[in-house]
Scaffold this motif. Sequence first.
Motif, PDB file in Angstrom:
ATOM      1  N   ALA A  30       5.338  -6.613 -10.093  1.00  0.00           N
ATOM      2  CA  ALA A  30       4.256  -6.216 -11.008  1.00  0.00           C
ATOM      3  C   ALA A  30       3.015  -7.079 -10.795  1.00  0.00           C
ATOM      4  CB  ALA A  30       4.742  -6.320 -12.448  1.00  0.00           C
ATOM      5  N   TRP A  31       3.212  -8.351 -10.515  1.00  0.00           N
ATOM      6  CA  TRP A  31       2.089  -9.280 -10.342  1.00  0.00           C
ATOM      7  C   TRP A  31       1.262  -8.938  -9.099  1.00  0.00           C
ATOM      8  CZ3 TRP A  31      -0.383 -13.019 -12.932  1.00  0.00           C
ATOM      9  CH2 TRP A  31      -1.177 -13.920 -12.211  1.00  0.00           C
ATOM     10  N   ARG A  32       1.949  -8.553  -8.002  1.00  0.00           N
ATOM     11  CA  ARG A  32       1.241  -8.332  -6.736  1.00  0.00           C
ATOM     12  C   ARG A  32       0.923  -6.862  -6.474  1.00  0.00           C
ATOM     13  NH1 ARG A  32       5.418 -11.989  -5.215  1.00  0.00           N
ATOM     14  NH2 ARG A  32       4.608 -14.100  -4.944  1.00  0.00           N
ATOM     15  N   GLY A  33       1.467  -5.963  -7.285  1.00  0.00           N
ATOM     16  CA  GLY A  33       1.230  -4.541  -7.071  1.00  0.00           C
ATOM     17  C   GLY A  33       2.416  -3.871  -6.410  1.00  0.00           C
ATOM     18  N   PHE A  34       2.553  -2.579  -6.642  1.00  0.00           N
ATOM     19  CA  PHE A  34       3.727  -1.846  -6.177  1.00  0.00           C
ATOM     20  C   PHE A  34       3.492  -1.302  -4.775  1.00  0.00           C
ATOM     21  CE2 PHE A  34       6.552   2.024  -6.326  1.00  0.00           C
ATOM     22  CZ  PHE A  34       7.725   1.302  -6.226  1.00  0.00           C
ATOM     23  N   ASN A  35       3.880  -2.083  -3.776  1.00  0.00           N
ATOM     24  CA  ASN A  35       3.794  -1.669  -2.379  1.00  0.00           C
ATOM     25  C   ASN A  35       4.868  -2.414  -1.592  1.00  0.00           C
ATOM     26  OD1 ASN A  35       2.558  -4.301  -1.493  1.00  0.00           O
ATOM     27  ND2 ASN A  35       0.909  -3.565  -2.834  1.00  0.00           N
ATOM     28  N   CYS A  36       5.075  -2.010  -0.351  1.00  0.00           N
ATOM     29  CA  CYS A  36       6.157  -2.595   0.448  1.00  0.00           C
ATOM     30  C   CYS A  36       5.961  -4.093   0.655  1.00  0.00           C
ATOM     31  CB  CYS A  36       6.245  -1.888   1.802  1.00  0.00           C
ATOM     32  SG  CYS A  36       6.819  -0.172   1.696  1.00  0.00           S
ATOM     33  N   ARG A  37       4.734  -4.489   0.897  1.00  0.00           N
ATOM     34  CA  ARG A  37       4.457  -5.921   1.095  1.00  0.00           C
ATOM     35  C   ARG A  37       4.868  -6.729  -0.125  1.00  0.00           C
ATOM     36  NH1 ARG A  37       0.275  -9.667   0.336  1.00  0.00           N
ATOM     37  NH2 ARG A  37      -0.078 -11.047   2.144  1.00  0.00           N
ATOM     38  N   SER A  38       4.514  -6.246  -1.288  1.00  0.00           N
ATOM     39  CA  SER A  38       4.823  -6.936  -2.537  1.00  0.00           C
ATOM     40  C   SER A  38       6.329  -7.032  -2.760  1.00  0.00           C
ATOM     41  CB  SER A  38       4.158  -6.205  -3.702  1.00  0.00           C
ATOM     42  OG  SER A  38       4.607  -6.703  -4.941  1.00  0.00           O
ATOM     43  N   VAL A  39       7.048  -5.946  -2.474  1.00  0.00           N
ATOM     44  CA  VAL A  39       8.494  -5.934  -2.718  1.00  0.00           C
ATOM     45  C   VAL A  39       9.203  -6.931  -1.803  1.00  0.00           C
ATOM     46  CG1 VAL A  39      10.595  -4.543  -2.664  1.00  0.00           C
ATOM     47  CG2 VAL A  39       8.467  -3.553  -3.526  1.00  0.00           C
ATOM     48  N   ALA A  57       7.409   5.657  -0.162  1.00  0.00           N
ATOM     49  CA  ALA A  57       7.102   7.050  -0.476  1.00  0.00           C
ATOM     50  C   ALA A  57       5.719   7.170  -1.099  1.00  0.00           C
ATOM     51  CB  ALA A  57       8.165   7.611  -1.424  1.00  0.00           C
ATOM     52  N   ARG A  58       5.407   6.241  -1.980  1.00  0.00           N
ATOM     53  CA  ARG A  58       4.078   6.258  -2.610  1.00  0.00           C
ATOM     54  C   ARG A  58       2.985   6.043  -1.574  1.00  0.00           C
ATOM     55  NH1 ARG A  58       1.992   1.962  -7.249  1.00  0.00           N
ATOM     56  NH2 ARG A  58      -0.083   2.843  -7.519  1.00  0.00           N
ATOM     57  N   GLU A  59       3.200   5.076  -0.677  1.00  0.00           N
ATOM     58  CA  GLU A  59       2.201   4.819   0.357  1.00  0.00           C
ATOM     59  C   GLU A  59       2.070   6.010   1.302  1.00  0.00           C
ATOM     60  OE1 GLU A  59       3.244   1.162   2.263  1.00  0.00           O
ATOM     61  OE2 GLU A  59       3.011  -0.037   0.439  1.00  0.00           O
ATOM     62  N   ALA A  60       3.192   6.671   1.602  1.00  0.00           N
ATOM     63  CA  ALA A  60       3.149   7.852   2.481  1.00  0.00           C
ATOM     64  C   ALA A  60       2.371   8.979   1.819  1.00  0.00           C
ATOM     65  CB  ALA A  60       4.571   8.298   2.814  1.00  0.00           C
ATOM     66  N   ARG A  61       2.597   9.175   0.518  1.00  0.00           N
ATOM     67  CA  ARG A  61       1.842  10.229  -0.200  1.00  0.00           C
ATOM     68  C   ARG A  61       0.355   9.916  -0.216  1.00  0.00           C
ATOM     69  NH1 ARG A  61       6.333  10.038  -3.739  1.00  0.00           N
ATOM     70  NH2 ARG A  61       5.176   8.647  -5.124  1.00  0.00           N
ATOM     71  N   ASP A  62       0.015   8.626  -0.394  1.00  0.00           N
ATOM     72  CA  ASP A  62      -1.397   8.234  -0.410  1.00  0.00           C
ATOM     73  C   ASP A  62      -2.064   8.506   0.931  1.00  0.00           C
ATOM     74  OD1 ASP A  62      -1.120   7.423  -3.016  1.00  0.00           O
ATOM     75  OD2 ASP A  62      -0.901   5.284  -2.546  1.00  0.00           O
ATOM     76  N   ARG A  63      -1.261   8.432   2.019  1.00  0.00           N
ATOM     77  CA  ARG A  63      -1.797   8.707   3.360  1.00  0.00           C
ATOM     78  C   ARG A  63      -1.698  10.180   3.722  1.00  0.00           C
ATOM     79  NH1 ARG A  63       1.457   4.131   4.622  1.00  0.00           N
ATOM     80  NH2 ARG A  63       2.986   5.563   5.532  1.00  0.00           N
TER      81      ARG A  63
END
Length: 320
Positions: free
Chosen positions: A85-94, A149-155
């Motif tokens: 939550a602090w860094r944002g919901f993306n693969c790098r953050s996870v 999946a979220r990043e793929a949809r954004d692209r």
Amino acid sequence: MNVADHPVFQSLTPVFLLIGVGFLAGRRQWIRGDAVKDLSNLVFLLLIPALLFRTMSTVRLDELDLTPIAAYFLAAGLLLALSIAWRGFNCRSVVMALAGTFSNMVMIGITLVGLAYGQEGLVTLLTLVSVHALILLTAGAIVLELAAAREARDRGGDAPHLWQTAWSAIKGSVIHPIPLPIVCGLLFAQTGLTLPTVVDKPLQLLGSAFGPLALVLVGVSLAATPLAGHWRMALWLSVSKNLLLPVLVGLSAWAFGITGLALVVMVVAAGLPTGANVFLFAQRYRVVEDLTTATMGMSTALSLLTLSAVMLVMSWLVPV
């Protein structure tokens, strides 16, 4: 009491001396890359299964207390969620969040806990080890697939197959040379049988070879770990892993009413450095690979100080 006679000093010193020997061997190229891979296979496919099966082959299920496990994962899950939550919901953050929560319980933890707290402490740790990878890595796989999946949809691309990946993570965590011999050992113990000497003695000899070799390999890997350009973020992740997680686990265990050796082992397990499995996620999703490697190295190096502090504090608070 003389510092050299303190149980914490006596248990930590052999661990870090062996890591230091491995570091020297790695720096001098006495053990090279191909040999490290083969030796790692020897450790994970032969030595560690022998140790785990033999240790758990005398443990009755009615003797196990799963409450400490619940307390541990409540704290680890909370830190994982807050970090994402602090860094944002993306693969790098996870992946970074996993680097700050996933402990090296096998290569370092088993030997350390065995030296410091004996067979009873080791059984508590191995109960945690049996589900540690399954829970955290499966949760990480699911969250990473959702982020991907979220990043793929954004692209505008196709989303990965979430549940197929989750099932692969679960299957890979169960059919694995760490949890599988633990489960088999527990099942054998419930039969009431004992291992014949002709089987037990070779398992004992194989298991006794695990600790020294595993710690030397940790040092060899540490010698090849680059920190340049990543030390600042690696330091923050190491602080999260080595100090913040044990504090949260200690508070969670206290809330559950856990005391004695179980409390100590849970907190010490939380204070172990970052485990190598996190790098597999970084590699798979091609994010923060160098940072993950640097974090593993830095958290291992810093654990000489942080683990000493955690174990000393616990020895004062909870005499065992």
